[in-house]
Design a protein around this motif. Sequence first.
Motif, PDB file in Angstrom:
ATOM      1  N   TYR A  15      22.331 -12.447  39.492  1.00 28.14           N
ATOM      2  CA  TYR A  15      21.744 -13.784  39.622  1.00 28.14           C
ATOM      3  C   TYR A  15      22.810 -14.869  39.541  1.00 28.14           C
ATOM      4  CZ  TYR A  15      17.269 -11.416  38.800  1.00 28.14           C
ATOM      5  OH  TYR A  15      16.182 -10.588  38.892  1.00 28.14           O
ATOM      6  N   GLU A  63      17.014 -16.623  37.044  1.00 29.21           N
ATOM      7  CA  GLU A  63      17.264 -17.402  38.256  1.00 29.21           C
ATOM      8  C   GLU A  63      16.980 -18.891  38.051  1.00 29.21           C
ATOM      9  OE1 GLU A  63      16.571 -15.465  42.316  1.00 29.21           O
ATOM     10  OE2 GLU A  63      14.963 -16.942  42.213  1.00 29.21           O
ATOM     11  N   ASN A  66      24.525 -15.120  42.865  1.00 25.15           N
ATOM     12  CA  ASN A  66      23.613 -15.658  43.886  1.00 25.15           C
ATOM     13  C   ASN A  66      23.534 -17.175  43.830  1.00 25.15           C
ATOM     14  OD1 ASN A  66      23.037 -13.086  44.751  1.00 25.15           O
ATOM     15  ND2 ASN A  66      20.964 -13.025  43.924  1.00 25.15           N
ATOM     16  N   LEU A  67      23.274 -17.717  42.648  1.00 27.61           N
ATOM     17  CA  LEU A  67      23.122 -19.172  42.522  1.00 27.61           C
ATOM     18  C   LEU A  67      24.448 -19.886  42.739  1.00 27.61           C
ATOM     19  CD1 LEU A  67      20.365 -20.530  41.893  1.00 27.61           C
ATOM     20  CD2 LEU A  67      20.424 -18.118  41.285  1.00 27.61           C
ATOM     21  N   THR A  81      11.660 -11.374  38.628  1.00 27.05           N
ATOM     22  CA  THR A  81      12.908 -11.981  39.105  1.00 27.05           C
ATOM     23  C   THR A  81      13.026 -13.485  38.813  1.00 27.05           C
ATOM     24  OG1 THR A  81      11.930 -12.338  41.304  1.00 27.05           O
ATOM     25  CG2 THR A  81      13.171 -10.293  40.962  1.00 27.05           C
ATOM     26  N   ARG A  88      17.313 -11.667  47.907  1.00 31.52           N
ATOM     27  CA  ARG A  88      17.574 -11.466  46.480  1.00 31.52           C
ATOM     28  C   ARG A  88      17.882 -10.008  46.145  1.00 31.52           C
ATOM     29  NH1 ARG A  88      12.901 -13.076  44.706  1.00 31.52           N
ATOM     30  NH2 ARG A  88      13.358 -15.206  44.034  1.00 31.52           N
ATOM     31  N   ALA A 134      12.294 -20.466  45.874  1.00 30.49           N
ATOM     32  CA  ALA A 134      12.388 -19.039  45.592  1.00 30.49           C
ATOM     33  C   ALA A 134      11.033 -18.385  45.819  1.00 30.49           C
ATOM     34  CB  ALA A 134      12.835 -18.828  44.149  1.00 30.49           C
TER      35      ALA A 134
END
Length: 247
Positions: A67, A191, A70-71, A187, A53, A84
């Motif tokens: 984010y 997310e 990332n996803l 975080t 991350r 996560a």
Amino acid sequence: MTTKIAVIGGTGMNQWPGLEIERRIELTTPYGAPSAPLLEGRVYGTRAIFLARHGEGHKLPPHAINYRANLWALREAGVQSIVAIAAVGAIAPWFEPGAVAVPQDIVDYTWGREHTYSDGREGSGLEHVEFTEPYSERLRQALIEAAGRAGVAMGAGIHGVTQGPRLESSAEIRRMQRDGCDMVGMTGMPEAALARELKLDYACLAVSVNWAAGVMGLGDIHAEIHQSIETGMGRVRAVLAESLPRL
């Protein structure tokens, strides 16, 4: 072969010991580049993808993580379920440093982060995503059952997410206590909400690495974090070893 399980690693798990890396997946998304290449390989007898991350070398602060990229990248790589890992501060007295929990709810105190795919861009559309239960109950129960098999005590609780990277003041933690938070991290949002928008199953394994400000007095917080990360991440790996092959 499509890989359907991913682990997002945070502070204390920027690498995944034991993952036999078969390929590095470097993707470009409509939202930019993810924090790091996706590492696909085998671990605990199953296939999985790992994403750091905070980036390779743990360089990205919580508020600067992309984010959305990332996803999106995980979904493009064929991921359907995400576990996560989050290092958090303990607010509830039962969540002592080194302990592990699977939060069942979340409170978002962050601001200014790109937090949705419904951003008004052409073709993005508008979706008021349902978020009553922010975590996948299927994944949560799988992690809880795996913890039982591994002999790891597992809590639940409410996860409060702050902006970071600074730690919180005592007054901020008292407010979070009044709001019902059991732990504080930096975080967990956006997310979890982005995973929901992409219709991905998402759950969090939270590791208590220190007492939050004012909860248990003052001490050497960085020494406490270092010691608790080693204990807590060992428990996380034990839970992952029991859970991932069954997911």
